[in-house]
Design an enzyme around this catalytic site. Sequence first.
Site, mmCIF file in Angstrom:
data_model
loop_
_atom_site.group_PDB
_atom_site.id
_atom_site.type_symbol
_atom_site.label_atom_id
_atom_site.label_comp_id
_atom_site.label_asym_id
_atom_site.label_seq_id
_atom_site.Cartn_x
_atom_site.Cartn_y
_atom_site.Cartn_z
ATOM 1 N N SER A 65 0.851 -1.191 0.000
ATOM 2 C CA SER A 65 0.000 0.000 0.000
ATOM 3 C C SER A 65 0.886 1.240 0.000
ATOM 4 O O SER A 65 2.024 1.197 0.491
ATOM 5 C CB SER A 65 -0.901 0.025 1.243
ATOM 6 O OG SER A 65 -1.535 1.281 1.388
ATOM 7 N N TYR A 101 -1.211 -0.733 10.238
ATOM 8 C CA TYR A 101 -1.326 -1.038 8.806
ATOM 9 C C TYR A 101 -0.106 -0.529 8.045
ATOM 10 O O TYR A 101 0.447 -1.228 7.186
ATOM 11 C CB TYR A 101 -2.611 -0.408 8.274
ATOM 12 C CG TYR A 101 -2.997 -0.835 6.884
ATOM 13 C CD1 TYR A 101 -3.519 -2.103 6.639
ATOM 14 C CD2 TYR A 101 -2.884 0.043 5.801
ATOM 15 C CE1 TYR A 101 -3.907 -2.486 5.361
ATOM 16 C CE2 TYR A 101 -3.260 -0.335 4.523
ATOM 17 C CZ TYR A 101 -3.777 -1.603 4.307
ATOM 18 O OH TYR A 101 -4.151 -1.982 3.040
ATOM 19 N N LYS A 113 2.504 -2.938 6.004
ATOM 20 C CA LYS A 113 2.695 -2.770 4.563
ATOM 21 C C LYS A 113 4.113 -2.337 4.223
ATOM 22 O O LYS A 113 4.646 -2.687 3.163
ATOM 23 C CB LYS A 113 1.671 -1.778 4.012
ATOM 24 C CG LYS A 113 0.231 -2.281 4.065
ATOM 25 C CD LYS A 113 0.056 -3.583 3.274
ATOM 26 C CE LYS A 113 -1.389 -4.008 3.159
ATOM 27 N NZ LYS A 113 -1.562 -5.260 2.387
#
Length: 251
Positions: A147, A160, A164
Site C-alpha cells: 500500500s 497497517y 505494509k
Amino acid sequence: METSARPLNEQVAIVTGASRGIGRATALALAEAGAKVVVNYANSATAAEAVVEEIAGLGSEAIALQADVSQSDQVDALMETVMGKWGRVDVLVNNAGITRDTLLLRMKLEDWQAVINLNLTGVFLCTKAVSKIMLKQRSGRIINVSSVVGEMGNAGQANYSAAKAGVLGFTKAMAKELASRSITVNAVAPGFILTDMTHEVKTDELLKFIPLGRLGQSEEVAGLIRFLAADPAAAYITGQVINVDGGMVMA
C-alpha cells in the site's frame, strides 16, 4: 479464446483474500489469462463460491479454499490441497489484509497484532510455503499487495503502515533469495481504491492529494498484477515496488 491470449494456460495461481475487492478482481484477471485459480478466503464462503462461478463462466477452473493465512497450519493445509489437486503452483498473490484503524494512543495491542499477523506474517507464511514448490519447479511469480501507506505512513494507521512497509522490505529480500531459480518477487502499492476497506473514507478530502483526481478501481490494480504474473515481458522484473495510486506518491 486463443492460447496466445491465455498465457497462464495449465498454470496454477493462488490469490489470498480473493472473495472481494482487489483479490476478487485479481482472481478474475488471472482466470482470463488461463490460470487455474485458488480463491482463498477466511470467512466469506458464499462470496468466494460466487467468484468460482464467475471464473467458470470465463472458461477456467477454480476452487474456493478457506484458510486464515496468519496461521501456519492452515497455510500448510491449503498448499497440500492445491498440490493434491493440481500438482503445481506458478503464481502467488499475497493480497489478504485487514485494517484496525485508530490513533496510536488508543490502539490496543490486539489491534496491532491482528493487522501484523495477517498483513505481514501471512505474506511470510504463504511465501515460505509456496517457495518450496517453486524452487523445485525452477519457476514462479510472487506478487505482494502492499500500500502507499507503507511508503508514506498515515495517521491512525500505525499498524497497517508498519505491516505494509514490512511487506516492501520482505519483497526485496525474497527477490534476492529466489532469483537464481527464475522466481520473481514484486510488490504493488495501491493508493485509495474503491473497495469495502475504503467505503468510509471522505473522498473529497483525498482527491486534492491525487493528481488524477479520482479513486482507483480494483480492476486497475488487478491489471498490473496480471502483467507481473503472466506477461513474458515481466520475466526480467523483480524486487520492484510499483504504485497504482493516481500519482499520489511520486519518488
